[in-house]
Design an enzyme around this catalytic site. Structure first.
Site, mmCIF file in Angstrom:
data_model
loop_
_atom_site.group_PDB
_atom_site.id
_atom_site.type_symbol
_atom_site.label_atom_id
_atom_site.label_comp_id
_atom_site.label_asym_id
_atom_site.label_seq_id
_atom_site.Cartn_x
_atom_site.Cartn_y
_atom_site.Cartn_z
ATOM 1 N N ASP A 191 -56.154 -104.045 27.321
ATOM 2 C CA ASP A 191 -55.949 -105.140 26.369
ATOM 3 C C ASP A 191 -56.573 -104.775 25.021
ATOM 4 O O ASP A 191 -57.771 -104.548 24.937
ATOM 5 C CB ASP A 191 -56.584 -106.416 26.943
ATOM 6 C CG ASP A 191 -56.582 -107.560 25.933
ATOM 7 O OD1 ASP A 191 -55.733 -107.544 25.021
ATOM 8 O OD2 ASP A 191 -57.425 -108.465 26.080
ATOM 9 N N ASN A 236 -56.413 -106.657 22.090
ATOM 10 C CA ASN A 236 -56.814 -107.718 21.152
ATOM 11 C C ASN A 236 -57.666 -108.832 21.760
ATOM 12 O O ASN A 236 -57.889 -109.862 21.138
ATOM 13 C CB ASN A 236 -55.568 -108.320 20.484
ATOM 14 C CG ASN A 236 -54.655 -108.990 21.509
ATOM 15 O OD1 ASN A 236 -54.866 -108.844 22.717
ATOM 16 N ND2 ASN A 236 -53.666 -109.712 21.043
ATOM 17 N N ASP A 250 -57.138 -110.965 24.182
ATOM 18 C CA ASP A 250 -56.597 -112.207 24.758
ATOM 19 C C ASP A 250 -56.554 -112.151 26.287
ATOM 20 O O ASP A 250 -56.045 -113.063 26.931
ATOM 21 C CB ASP A 250 -55.212 -112.540 24.180
ATOM 22 C CG ASP A 250 -54.166 -111.503 24.549
ATOM 23 O OD1 ASP A 250 -54.514 -110.498 25.218
ATOM 24 O OD2 ASP A 250 -52.986 -111.685 24.181
ATOM 25 N N ASP A 275 -51.561 -104.927 26.805
ATOM 26 C CA ASP A 275 -50.472 -104.927 25.836
ATOM 27 C C ASP A 275 -50.088 -103.505 25.446
ATOM 28 O O ASP A 275 -50.694 -102.526 25.895
ATOM 29 C CB ASP A 275 -50.873 -105.757 24.605
ATOM 30 C CG ASP A 275 -52.271 -105.405 24.142
ATOM 31 O OD1 ASP A 275 -52.538 -104.196 23.957
ATOM 32 O OD2 ASP A 275 -53.120 -106.324 24.003
ATOM 33 N N ASP A 329 -38.391 -100.529 32.164
ATOM 34 C CA ASP A 329 -38.009 -101.240 33.375
ATOM 35 C C ASP A 329 -36.870 -102.178 33.019
ATOM 36 O O ASP A 329 -37.014 -103.045 32.148
ATOM 37 C CB ASP A 329 -39.224 -102.041 33.876
ATOM 38 C CG ASP A 329 -39.179 -102.300 35.365
ATOM 39 O OD1 ASP A 329 -38.074 -102.514 35.884
ATOM 40 O OD2 ASP A 329 -40.248 -102.294 35.992
ATOM 41 N N ASP A 331 -34.523 -102.341 38.294
ATOM 42 C CA ASP A 331 -35.075 -103.341 39.195
ATOM 43 C C ASP A 331 -34.019 -103.894 40.154
ATOM 44 O O ASP A 331 -32.902 -104.203 39.728
ATOM 45 C CB ASP A 331 -35.633 -104.489 38.340
ATOM 46 C CG ASP A 331 -36.373 -105.515 39.157
ATOM 47 O OD1 ASP A 331 -37.427 -105.161 39.702
ATOM 48 O OD2 ASP A 331 -35.894 -106.658 39.252
ATOM 49 N N GLU A 342 -34.661 -99.075 42.165
ATOM 50 C CA GLU A 342 -35.314 -99.782 43.270
ATOM 51 C C GLU A 342 -34.148 -100.256 44.126
ATOM 52 O O GLU A 342 -33.511 -101.255 43.804
ATOM 53 C CB GLU A 342 -36.141 -100.954 42.737
ATOM 54 C CG GLU A 342 -36.914 -101.632 43.849
ATOM 55 C CD GLU A 342 -37.416 -103.026 43.477
ATOM 56 O OE1 GLU A 342 -38.470 -103.411 43.969
ATOM 57 O OE2 GLU A 342 -36.746 -103.735 42.713
ATOM 58 N N HIS A 358 -46.581 -101.944 41.825
ATOM 59 C CA HIS A 358 -47.112 -103.267 41.507
ATOM 60 C C HIS A 358 -46.749 -104.323 42.535
ATOM 61 O O HIS A 358 -47.165 -105.472 42.401
ATOM 62 C CB HIS A 358 -46.603 -103.688 40.131
ATOM 63 C CG HIS A 358 -45.111 -103.849 40.121
ATOM 64 N ND1 HIS A 358 -44.258 -102.780 40.255
ATOM 65 C CD2 HIS A 358 -44.327 -104.947 40.039
ATOM 66 C CE1 HIS A 358 -43.009 -103.219 40.247
ATOM 67 N NE2 HIS A 358 -43.025 -104.537 40.108
ATOM 68 N N ASP A 359 -45.940 -103.966 43.539
ATOM 69 C CA ASP A 359 -45.573 -104.917 44.590
ATOM 70 C C ASP A 359 -46.263 -104.603 45.914
ATOM 71 O O ASP A 359 -46.072 -105.322 46.891
ATOM 72 C CB ASP A 359 -44.054 -104.868 44.850
ATOM 73 C CG ASP A 359 -43.232 -105.325 43.650
ATOM 74 O OD1 ASP A 359 -43.700 -106.195 42.898
ATOM 75 O OD2 ASP A 359 -42.111 -104.798 43.472
HETATM 76 C C1 GLC Z 1 -38.611 -106.119 41.966
HETATM 77 C C2 GLC Z 1 -39.920 -106.042 41.229
HETATM 78 C C3 GLC Z 1 -40.732 -107.256 41.577
HETATM 79 C C4 GLC Z 1 -39.960 -108.473 41.141
HETATM 80 C C5 GLC Z 1 -38.537 -108.469 41.690
HETATM 81 C C6 GLC Z 1 -37.686 -109.454 40.976
HETATM 82 O O1 GLC Z 1 -38.771 -106.078 43.338
HETATM 83 O O2 GLC Z 1 -40.575 -104.841 41.534
HETATM 84 O O3 GLC Z 1 -42.004 -107.223 40.993
HETATM 85 O O4 GLC Z 1 -40.621 -109.631 41.591
HETATM 86 O O5 GLC Z 1 -37.903 -107.236 41.563
HETATM 87 O O6 GLC Z 1 -37.351 -108.986 39.697
HETATM 88 CA CA CA Z 2 -53.610 -108.407 24.636
#
Ligand code: GLC
Ligand code: CA
Length: 560
Positions: free
Chosen positions: A21, A23, A25, A29, A98, A199, A256, A329-330
């Site tokens: 981050d 700034n 908040d 970013d 993405d 995605d 994905e 991230h999932d």
């Molecule tokens: C993909 C992403 C996930 C998101 C989902 C809906 O699985 O990795 O984080 O919630 O798509 O876009």
């Molecule tokens: Ca920020």
């Protein structure tokens, strides 16, 4: 750039909200990422995938896009993205965006117009149907629980959403919509992005919407995920998209792509000559212990893990290309997910790293994996931000599990495990922000952080750096990028082994996936150790003696 340059790349995934981050908040970013490019350069990666940064109300942390042409204000300004692309390029790092093309945000202008007039032109960009007798058009359940149809006010119309109700699905059957999407992808390619992570891309094609499925739960609904992935006919959309956009230029894409398993499908999706994408993620071991519901448990052993990797590798064969992942991230953190408690240390973590980074395919590291970042355990479900944690918790309670039991499932599988702020140093908020972080920092940041590990030559970060260097800049680079992969399950119980080979060059990867010693015989009298996570390997007569969670890289090259 040469054709298929992505075969030589080592990729790194950044979850912008949690990386750095700039700034104060509390939200990571774009400027934050730019400021840390030197760190990525030091690590040695050369392909950067950033999760969505376009305008979004953040119902699903950016996977609900309301404007595909502009940067969300919480991430910075449009110029900050240009700067990131340019600064990354200067350091030899290509940027992958993405792209969320299955759905947009319910705040997207098109969707607002569509719901204002469900009979109008814009409505044809979505799946909008009349219900019957006060019921939705069909009995599909969305990913995050409940019906996949949301009523549009009192109009009697519903719209389809495979994910949350804030993510209306886009109607790919409509050629006008497809043209709009291609224009948008080309806009970003023109800006100099190196490609896209696609995605939920196999969800684009739906079954006929009047299909009533046999219910798989007490709610009378059926999980839509099983029914909208990789439906016949999707290839028309995907090949058209490729030819109209990234296929025209030398861009790299990674899908994905749930539901793509057979050899026949893999060849269509990811053959190196003419797949829909450069690669799809190899999720063969992801969520190895759970089903759709996190309370549906399955047990597994290292032998199962070995079998999954072997099958996946054989399935891909010589002509298909995969993105190799342990985390994203999932998913939970790999140390917590794949290792027994006795292996949740440097040895286990470095073994997983070697196992991943020596494989055939483009490796994708997830931010913090290189530090050995870990899962979190927060007291109550309210402390979790992740939408799927909320719905999975509810489902577990409805199934009769106690609060404590339901929380155990969350601890193990919550997507927040991977989303806590990156641990840069042992200062306030782990150096992620000088404000209040949007999601709490994992308490272990005093022991686990980048600054400390950069100073320590024996750290996990240094180990990853070494693996990446082997892949990118060593006498092994060619065989690691382009060599074949052959698994040797018979080498030892709980010992995962595979050979990478290109002409005479041959590398053997051996991972002792257990808290016990193991002995394996040398494959030849030429066997020479290249690397061990214990430092110096131990031999006994003709055998390699493996310590708990030892990972070895062995030169088995044939004489010229
Ligand atoms: C993909 C992403 C996930 C998101 C989902 C809906 O699985 O990795 O984080 O919630 O798509 O876009
Ligand atoms: Ca920020």
């Amino acid at each position: 750039m040469q054709k298929n340059w992505f075969q030589h790349a080592v990729a790194y995934q950044v979850y912008p909200k949690s990386f750095s981050d700039s700034n104060g908040d509390g939200i990571g970013d774009l400027k934050g990422i730019t400021a840390k490019l030197d760190y990525l350069k030091t690590l040695g990666v050369d392909l950067l995938w950033i999760c969505p940064v376009c305008c979004s109300p953040m119902a699903d942390n950016g996977y609900d896009i309301s404007d595909y042409y502009h940067v969300d204000p919480s991430m910075g300004r449009d110029a900050d993205l240009d700067e990131l692309i340019a600064e990354a390029k200067k350091r030899g790092i290509a940027l992958m965006m993405d792209m969320v093309l299955n759905h947009c945000s319910d705040q997207h202008e098109l969707f607002r117009k569509a719901t204002a007039n469900p009979e109008g032109e814009e409505a044809s960009f979505f799946y909008i149907r009349k219900g019957h007798d006060g019921q939705p058009p069909n009995n599909w359940r969305c990913w995050f629980g409940g019906s996949a149809w949301e009523p549009i006010g009192e109009s009697g119309y519903y719209y389809l959403h495979v994910f949350t109700k804030h993510q209306p699905d886009l109607n790919w059957e409509n050629p006008k919509l497809r043209r709009r999407i291609y224009r948008m992808l080309n806009y970003w390619l023109d800006k100099g992005v190196a490609g896209f992570r696609m995605d939920a891309i196999t969800d684009l094609k739906k079954l006929p919407l009047d299909t009533q499925l046999s219910p798989d739960g007490q709610d009378g609904l059926a999980a839509v995920s099983r029914w909208t992935e990789n439906i016949p006919g999707i290839g028309d959309f995907l090949s058209e998209m490729r030819d109209q956009t990234y296929g025209r230029v030398n861009a790299a894409t990674v899908g994905e792509a749930g539901g793509v398993h057979t050899r026949e499908d893999l060849e269509k999706y990811i053959s190196l000559d003419h797949g829909y994408f450069s690669m799809i993620f190899d999720f063969c071991v992801s969520r190895i212990n759970v089903g759709f519901y996190w309370h549906d448990r399955t047990s597994w052993t290292p032998e199962d893990f070995k079998a999954k990797l072997k099958a996946s590798s054989e399935n891909a064969g010589e002509r298909c290309w995969m993105g190799i992942v342990l985390e994203n991230h999932d998913q939970p953190r790999c140390i917590d997910h794949f290792l027994p408690p006795e292996g949740q240390n440097f040895y286990g973590a470095s073994m997983l790293g070697l196992m991943q980074l020596m494989r055939r395919g483009t490796p994708f590291l997830y931010q913090g994996q290189e530090l050995g970042m870990r899962n979190v355990h927060w007291k109550t479900i309210d402390q979790y931000n992740d939408v799927s944690s909320q719905s999975q918790y509810r489902a577990a309670r409805e199934k009769g599990y106690t609060n404590e039991q339901a929380m155990e499932f969350i601890y193990e599988m919550s997507r927040d495990n991977a989303r806590t702020p990156f641990q840069w140093n042992d200062g306030p908020n782990a150096g992620f922000t000088f404000g209040t972080p949007w999601l709490p920092v994992n308490e272990n940041y005093l022991e686990i952080n980048a600054e400390q590990q950069l100073e320590d030559l024996a750290s996990l970060l240094r180990w990853y750096q070494q693996l990446i260097a082997l892949r990118k800049r060593s006498e092994w680079s060619e065989v690691l990028a382009l060599g074949s992969e052959r698994h040797l399950p018979e080498l030892g119980q709980n010992v995962l082994a595979y050979i990478r080979q290109l002409k005479q060059k041959k590398l053997l990867v051996v991972c002792n996936f257990q808290n016990q010693e193991a002995e394996i015989s040398r494959l030849s009298n030429r066997s020479k150790s290249v690397l061990s996570n214990y430092g110096v390997p131990v031999t006994e007569g003709e055998n390699w003696k493996l310590r708990p969670f030892e990972a070895l890289l062995i030169d088995e090259s044939e004489e010229k």
